[in-house]
Design a protein around this motif. Structure first.
Motif, short mmCIF file in Angstrom:
data_model
loop_
_atom_site.label_atom_id
_atom_site.label_comp_id
_atom_site.label_asym_id
_atom_site.label_seq_id
_atom_site.Cartn_x
_atom_site.Cartn_y
_atom_site.Cartn_z
N GLY A 17 1.02 -1.64 0.05
CA GLY A 17 -0.22 -0.14 -0.16
C GLY A 17 0.95 1.28 -0.18
O GLY A 17 1.88 1.89 0.46
N TYR A 18 0.75 2.14 -1.00
CA TYR A 18 0.95 3.39 -0.79
C TYR A 18 0.39 5.02 -0.48
O TYR A 18 -0.83 4.32 -1.76
CB TYR A 18 2.29 3.64 -2.43
CG TYR A 18 2.49 4.90 -2.72
CD1 TYR A 18 4.20 4.86 -2.08
CD2 TYR A 18 2.18 6.01 -3.35
CE1 TYR A 18 4.93 6.75 -1.69
CE2 TYR A 18 2.38 6.95 -3.88
CZ TYR A 18 3.85 7.57 -3.19
OH TYR A 18 4.72 9.07 -3.03
N ALA A 41 -3.86 0.63 0.37
CA ALA A 41 -3.90 1.94 1.17
C ALA A 41 -5.34 2.89 0.04
O ALA A 41 -5.04 2.86 -0.91
CB ALA A 41 -2.23 2.62 0.91
N GLN A 61 -6.34 1.30 5.67
CA GLN A 61 -5.81 -0.16 4.99
C GLN A 61 -6.41 -0.96 5.12
O GLN A 61 -7.14 -1.39 6.35
CB GLN A 61 -4.76 -0.51 6.28
CG GLN A 61 -3.76 0.23 7.05
CD GLN A 61 -2.61 0.76 5.89
OE1 GLN A 61 -2.60 0.15 5.07
NE2 GLN A 61 -1.57 1.59 6.09
N TYR A 66 -1.15 -6.77 8.39
CA TYR A 66 0.01 -6.95 7.42
C TYR A 66 0.17 -8.04 7.79
O TYR A 66 0.65 -8.88 8.58
CB TYR A 66 1.35 -6.29 7.99
CG TYR A 66 1.03 -4.81 7.74
CD1 TYR A 66 -0.08 -3.89 7.85
CD2 TYR A 66 1.98 -3.32 8.38
CE1 TYR A 66 -0.52 -2.60 6.78
CE2 TYR A 66 2.10 -2.19 8.25
CZ TYR A 66 0.69 -1.64 7.96
OH TYR A 66 0.85 -0.08 8.10
N GLU A 70 5.52 -7.68 4.00
CA GLU A 70 4.34 -6.34 2.80
C GLU A 70 5.07 -5.57 3.35
O GLU A 70 5.61 -4.80 4.61
CB GLU A 70 3.11 -6.36 4.01
CG GLU A 70 2.05 -7.47 2.79
CD GLU A 70 0.54 -7.22 3.24
OE1 GLU A 70 -0.21 -8.05 2.02
OE2 GLU A 70 0.51 -6.86 4.39
N TYR A 72 4.27 -1.00 2.97
CA TYR A 72 3.29 0.20 3.36
C TYR A 72 4.34 1.76 3.34
O TYR A 72 5.78 1.44 4.31
CB TYR A 72 2.49 -0.20 4.21
CG TYR A 72 1.45 -0.54 4.49
CD1 TYR A 72 0.54 -0.84 3.67
CD2 TYR A 72 1.94 -2.55 4.05
CE1 TYR A 72 -0.78 -1.79 3.37
CE2 TYR A 72 0.72 -3.14 4.22
CZ TYR A 72 -0.94 -2.86 3.75
OH TYR A 72 -1.87 -3.74 3.87
N ASN A 92 -3.46 -0.65 12.95
CA ASN A 92 -2.49 -2.14 12.52
C ASN A 92 -2.20 -2.87 12.82
O ASN A 92 -1.23 -3.08 14.30
CB ASN A 92 -0.94 -1.16 11.58
CG ASN A 92 -1.66 -0.17 10.38
OD1 ASN A 92 -2.86 0.15 10.25
ND2 ASN A 92 -0.73 1.12 10.49
N GLN A 105 6.30 -0.39 7.63
CA GLN A 105 6.08 1.17 7.36
C GLN A 105 7.01 1.60 7.49
O GLN A 105 7.42 2.09 8.17
CB GLN A 105 4.94 0.54 8.63
CG GLN A 105 4.23 2.35 8.18
CD GLN A 105 3.12 2.85 8.76
OE1 GLN A 105 2.04 1.96 8.57
NE2 GLN A 105 3.17 3.02 10.12
#
Length: 286
Positions: A17-18, A41, A61, A66, A70, A72, A92, A105
């Motif tokens: 995710g960005y 995201a 999210q 997570y 992964e 982020y 999270n 992250q």
């Protein structure tokens, strides 16, 4: 900031995710000049909680948690004179890593001159065998203000035992006009020592950190906060320390995440009134 992210970028970098959010001061209010997300995201629409000039955005999210490996990434920038509130939609959750490959992250925050950011994160919940790494870099320019919090909660396990996550590493670096003013590198490895021992969590299960950076921070302000919080009647232990320049940090230990959040919320609302003459907020999600 990334110019563009493709599906191949996601695959090659294991980027789950960005988020990229740029806030700008328009004539009447602050708003997003760019809100860009990829993968799991998302960013909520602007919500106005207490002032029609200051938006609040929820970082969301979609993946449910997570998983091993992964990654982020969040890129947040406040342009000159803007003011916004950010918070996470929910904690999270970090699940098991069978191969010791960490879930990661990375967050980069930039505050231009005279900008104000109130960023209240929910705690990260670490479940059995979780391996988690978090890096946060924050860059402030002259007369900008940061209110920031994060923390860790030990996740539930079937046998009821505490601290079954493998490791948690949280690195936070803050720079004021290019000068480092706060460098924090926290690592907890429950398998290597007693996490609840003296000097670590001291009998508690969870912890939180709050940071306030502003030219308005001084000894008198910290004295007022200590007076404000001394009679909260919560099962917590916390300390407030002045940074060498323009800020203070609060470390909070507690058995209930809600108690830790109450300490953070009390100080957050005091700062809102003291710095901005704004009403109190309640950013709880439950």
């Amino acid at each position: 900031m990334r110019e563009k992210i493709t599906v191949d970028d996601l695959r090659q970098n294991n980027l789950a995710g960005y988020t990229e959010l740029i806030l700008k001061r328009f004539p009447r209010r602050t708003g997003a000049s760019k809100s860009y997300t990829v993968g799991a995201a998302k960013v909520s629409p602007a919500i106005y909680l207490d002032s029609d000039e200051i938006p609040c955005y929820y970082l969301i999210q979609l993946g449910g948690g997570y998983i091993e490996g992964e990654y982020y990434e969040n890129q947040i920038k406040l342009l000159k004179d803007s003011h916004t509130i950010l918070t996470t939609q929910a904690p999270n959750k970090v699940y098991k890593s069978e191969n010791d490959i960490p879930s990661k992250q990375y967050t980069k925050i930039e505050l231009e001159e005279n900008s104000n950011l109130e960023f209240i994160n929910d705690s990260v919940i670490l479940y059995k065998d979780a391996v988690y790494e978090q890096k946060t870099e924050i860059f402030l320019e002259e007369n900008s203000t940061l209110i920031y919090s994060d923390g860790i909660t030990a996740g539930w396990s079937p046998d009821g035992k505490l601290f079954q996550y493998t490791s948690a590493k949280m690195k936070t670096d803050i720079y004021l006009q290019g000068e480092p003013i706060y460098l924090d590198n926290l690592k907890i490895v429950p398998q290597n020592y007693d996490v609840q021992s003296f000097g670590v969590l001291e009998g508690y299960k969870n912890f939180g950190t709050m940071l306030v950076i502003s030219s308005k921070v001084d000894k008198e302000l910290v004295k007022k906060i200590k007076e404000l919080t001394k009679n909260l009647n919560l099962d917590v232990k916390f300390g407030i320390s002045l940074l060498e320049k323009n800020g203070f940090v609060v470390r909070i230990l507690g058995n209930l995440t809600q108690d830790i959040q109450k300490v953070i919320g009390t100080i957050h609302n005091f700062i809102r009134d003291e710095f901005f003459q704004l009403e109190s907020l309640d950013l709880r999600k439950y």
